[in-house]
Design a protein around this motif. Structure first.
Motif, PDB file in Angstrom:
ATOM      1  N   LEU A   1       0.845  -1.188   0.000  1.00 26.22           N
ATOM      2  CA  LEU A   1       0.000   0.000   0.000  1.00 26.22           C
ATOM      3  C   LEU A   1       0.887   1.247   0.000  1.00 26.22           C
ATOM      4  O   LEU A   1       1.874   1.317   0.740  1.00 26.22           O
ATOM      5  N   LEU A   2       0.520   2.212  -0.813  1.00 23.83           N
ATOM      6  CA  LEU A   2       1.269   3.471  -0.862  1.00 23.83           C
ATOM      7  C   LEU A   2       0.986   4.283   0.394  1.00 23.83           C
ATOM      8  O   LEU A   2      -0.167   4.596   0.700  1.00 23.83           O
ATOM      9  N   MET A   3       2.040   4.655   1.096  1.00 23.34           N
ATOM     10  CA  MET A   3       1.902   5.495   2.282  1.00 23.34           C
ATOM     11  C   MET A   3       2.135   6.965   1.935  1.00 23.34           C
ATOM     12  O   MET A   3       1.414   7.840   2.398  1.00 23.34           O
ATOM     13  N   GLU A   4       3.154   7.225   1.147  1.00 22.38           N
ATOM     14  CA  GLU A   4       3.473   8.588   0.725  1.00 22.38           C
ATOM     15  C   GLU A   4       4.167   8.541  -0.629  1.00 22.38           C
ATOM     16  O   GLU A   4       4.903   7.599  -0.925  1.00 22.38           O
ATOM     17  N   ALA A   5       3.973   9.596  -1.414  1.00 24.21           N
ATOM     18  CA  ALA A   5       4.804   9.857  -2.584  1.00 24.21           C
ATOM     19  C   ALA A   5       5.494  11.180  -2.295  1.00 24.21           C
ATOM     20  O   ALA A   5       4.908  12.248  -2.478  1.00 24.21           O
ATOM     21  N   GLU A   6       6.707  11.112  -1.782  1.00 19.84           N
ATOM     22  CA  GLU A   6       7.423  12.300  -1.309  1.00 19.84           C
ATOM     23  C   GLU A   6       8.142  12.984  -2.475  1.00 19.84           C
ATOM     24  O   GLU A   6       9.144  12.476  -2.975  1.00 19.84           O
ATOM     25  N   LEU A   7       7.628  14.155  -2.859  1.00 14.77           N
ATOM     26  CA  LEU A   7       8.146  14.855  -4.032  1.00 14.77           C
ATOM     27  C   LEU A   7       8.695  16.239  -3.696  1.00 14.77           C
ATOM     28  O   LEU A   7       9.074  16.983  -4.611  1.00 14.77           O
ATOM     29  N   ILE A   8       8.742  16.582  -2.408  1.00 16.24           N
ATOM     30  CA  ILE A   8       9.187  17.932  -2.020  1.00 16.24           C
ATOM     31  C   ILE A   8      10.577  17.879  -1.412  1.00 16.24           C
ATOM     32  O   ILE A   8      11.563  18.226  -2.042  1.00 16.24           O
ATOM     33  N   GLU A   9      10.647  17.433  -0.161  1.00 11.54           N
ATOM     34  CA  GLU A   9      11.913  17.480   0.567  1.00 11.54           C
ATOM     35  C   GLU A   9      12.213  16.149   1.258  1.00 11.54           C
ATOM     36  O   GLU A   9      12.499  16.117   2.443  1.00 11.54           O
ATOM     37  N   PRO A  10      12.144  15.056   0.491  1.00  6.92           N
ATOM     38  CA  PRO A  10      12.412  13.762   1.111  1.00  6.92           C
ATOM     39  C   PRO A  10      13.888  13.594   1.439  1.00  6.92           C
ATOM     40  O   PRO A  10      14.756  14.067   0.711  1.00  6.92           O
ATOM     41  N   ASP A  11      14.169  12.941   2.557  1.00  5.25           N
ATOM     42  CA  ASP A  11      15.539  12.520   2.802  1.00  5.25           C
ATOM     43  C   ASP A  11      15.819  11.413   1.795  1.00  5.25           C
ATOM     44  O   ASP A  11      15.067  10.440   1.701  1.00  5.25           O
ATOM     45  N   PHE A  12      16.896  11.563   1.038  1.00  2.00           N
ATOM     46  CA  PHE A  12      17.226  10.566   0.017  1.00  2.00           C
ATOM     47  C   PHE A  12      17.978   9.370   0.585  1.00  2.00           C
ATOM     48  O   PHE A  12      18.243   8.415  -0.140  1.00  2.00           O
ATOM     49  N   TYR A  13      18.366   9.440   1.869  1.00  2.00           N
ATOM     50  CA  TYR A  13      19.150   8.364   2.483  1.00  2.00           C
ATOM     51  C   TYR A  13      20.383   8.063   1.628  1.00  2.00           C
ATOM     52  O   TYR A  13      20.682   6.907   1.316  1.00  2.00           O
ATOM     53  N   LEU A  14      21.098   9.119   1.272  1.00  2.00           N
ATOM     54  CA  LEU A  14      22.244   8.946   0.389  1.00  2.00           C
ATOM     55  C   LEU A  14      23.340   8.100   1.022  1.00  2.00           C
ATOM     56  O   LEU A  14      24.127   7.469   0.311  1.00  2.00           O
ATOM     57  N   SER A  15      23.388   8.061   2.354  1.00  2.00           N
ATOM     58  CA  SER A  15      24.386   7.209   3.002  1.00  2.00           C
ATOM     59  C   SER A  15      24.091   5.732   2.758  1.00  2.00           C
ATOM     60  O   SER A  15      24.971   4.888   2.932  1.00  2.00           O
ATOM     61  N   SER A  16      22.840   5.427   2.360  1.00  2.00           N
ATOM     62  CA  SER A  16      22.452   4.051   2.049  1.00  2.00           C
ATOM     63  C   SER A  16      22.522   3.746   0.558  1.00  2.00           C
ATOM     64  O   SER A  16      22.331   2.595   0.157  1.00  2.00           O
ATOM     65  N   ALA A  17      22.759   4.763  -0.252  1.00  2.00           N
ATOM     66  CA  ALA A  17      22.840   4.554  -1.701  1.00  2.00           C
ATOM     67  C   ALA A  17      24.175   3.905  -2.051  1.00  2.00           C
ATOM     68  O   ALA A  17      25.228   4.385  -1.614  1.00  2.00           O
ATOM     69  N   PRO A  18      24.168   2.821  -2.813  1.00  2.00           N
ATOM     70  CA  PRO A  18      25.421   2.141  -3.160  1.00  2.00           C
ATOM     71  C   PRO A  18      26.447   3.067  -3.809  1.00  2.00           C
ATOM     72  O   PRO A  18      27.653   2.889  -3.630  1.00  2.00           O
ATOM     73  N   ASP A  19      25.957   4.056  -4.581  1.00  2.00           N
ATOM     74  CA  ASP A  19      26.879   4.955  -5.278  1.00  2.00           C
ATOM     75  C   ASP A  19      27.093   6.262  -4.532  1.00  2.00           C
ATOM     76  O   ASP A  19      27.714   7.187  -5.055  1.00  2.00           O
ATOM     77  N   GLY A  20      26.549   6.364  -3.309  1.00  2.00           N
ATOM     78  CA  GLY A  20      26.745   7.570  -2.521  1.00  2.00           C
ATOM     79  C   GLY A  20      25.998   8.789  -3.028  1.00  2.00           C
ATOM     80  O   GLY A  20      26.224   9.898  -2.548  1.00  2.00           O
TER      81      GLY A  20
END
Length: 289
Positions: A258-277
Motif C-alpha cells: 500500500l502506498l503510504m506517501e509519494a514524497e516529491l518535495i523534501e524527502p531525505d534521500f538516504y544517500l548514506s544508504s545509496a550504493p553509489d553515494g
C-alpha cells in the motif's frame, strides 16, 4: 563548477537545526561528483519575491523542512516561484499539491493501492468512533493532511480518548501492524530511474519510523517482490516531469503493498544508504542543466 540553489529551513525555526546541515553536506558531496556546488538559502526568504533565485540554472527545494507549520506561506511561495518561472525541480506546481496528503485520494481514484482513508475537515470523537467501526479494527492512525515527520500523528486504540488532535483537515486510516514487524520500505527514483531501496523500522513499542523517534534504516539490495510495480504505477499515475521521488509503502493486512506517501518535495534521500553515494542523483541533476 555550476552553482545551484538548495532551499533550507526557516532560520527562525530551531526544530531541525541539528539535522538539516548534515543532509545538506551529504547533498553537497554527491553533487560535487558532477561538478556542481550548492548555494543554500532559506525558502522563507523568497516567499513574495523570487528575484533572489534568478540566475541559477536549478533550484532544489530539498530541505524546506517545517513548511507544514506555515502552509499558507508555503503555498504563496510556490505560486511566486511558478509565476516567476523559477527552474524549480521538482516543479513549483508539483511541490504545492504534494504538500497536502489529499493527493493520496486522487491517486486512489486512479487505481493506486492506498490504505482505506476517511477524510475529515476536523477530527472529532464521533469521527474516531465511526472509523473503528468502518475499518473493523481496534487501532487507527490520525494525522493532519498537511504534515511532515509524523507531526501531530496519533495512534489511537478503541476506547481511548482523542487528545491533542490535529487542527483542520485530517485523515484517519486503520493502523497497519506490519509497520512494527516489517516496517516501511522506500524506493528512491532519480531522473525516473530506480536508485536504491531502504527499509525503515521503528524501535520496540513505537510506530513512527523517523530518525528522531529512533527509526532504524537498512539498505536493501533490491526492491521486495511487488514493491517496484506499485512504485512505477504510482509514478505513472502522478504523470509529472520529476527529477526525484521517494515512494514509501507498507504491507496491508493481506500482505499487499500500500502506498503510504509519494514524497516529491523534501524527502531525505538516504544517500548514506545509496550504493553509489548519490552519484545517480548528481547525474540526474546535471542532465537538467
Amino acid at each position: 563548477m555550476s552553482r545551484i540553489v538548495v532551499l533550507t529551513p526557516d532560520p527562525a525555526d530551531p526544530s531541525y537545526a541539528g539535522q538539516w546541515p548534515g543532509v545538506l553536506e551529504r547533498l553537497a558531496e554527491a553533487l560535487a561528483t558532477a561538478g556542481l556546488t550548492i548555494e543554500p538559502t532559506p525558502w522563507t526568504d523568497h516567499v513574495e519575491d523570487a528575484s533572489g533565485l534568478s540566475g541559477y540554472p536549478v533550484v532544489l527545494p530539498l530541505i524546506v523542512w517545517g513548511y507544514h507549520r506555515d502552509h499558507r506561506r508555503w503555498m504563496q511561495a510556490c505560486e511566486t516561484w511558478a509565476a516567476a518561472g523559477v527552474p524549480m525541480l521538482n516543479p513549483a506546481e508539483v511541490i504545492a499539491w504534494n504538500s497536502d496528503k489529499a493527493y493520496l485520494g486522487r491517486l486512489a481514484e486512479k487505481g493506486v493501492a492506498v490504505p482505506p482513508t476517511i477524510w475529515v475537515d476536523g477530527v472529532t470523537e464521533a469521527d474516531v468512533d465511526a472509523a473503528f467501526d468502518r475499518f473493523g479494527t481496534d487501532r487507527i492512525i490520525v494525522k493532519p493532511r498537511v504534515s511532515g515527520g509524523a507531526w501531530k500523528t496519533l495512534r489511537l486504540s478503541r476506547g481511548g480518548r482523542l487528545a491533542d488532535a490535529p487542527d483542520g483537515p485530517a485523515m484517519i486510516q486503520p493502523y497497519l501492524p506490519s509497520i512494527e514487524t516489517e516496517g516501511e520500505t522506500s524506493l528512491l527514483f532519480f531522473g525516473g530511474q530506480l536508485s536504491h531501496v531502504v527499509n525503515k523500522r521503528p524501535v520496540a513499542g513505537e510506530f513512527r519510523i523517523q530518525v528522531q523517534f529512533g527509526g532504524q534504516y537498512v539498505s536493501l539490495p533490491e526492491p521486495p517482490a511487488g514493491a517496484l510495480a506499485l512504485a512505477e504505477q504510482t509514478l505513472a499515475a502522478i504523470d509529472e516531469d520529476l527529477l526525484y521521488a521517494r515512494i514509501d509503502m507498507a504491507r496491508g493486512r493481506g500482505g499487499e503493498w500500500l502506498l503510504m506517501e509519494a514524497e516529491l518535495i523534501e524527502p531525505d534521500f538516504y544517500l548514506s544508504s545509496a550504493p553509489d553515494g548519490g552519484q545517480h542523483f548528481a547525474t540526474a541533476v546535471k542532465a537538467r542543466l
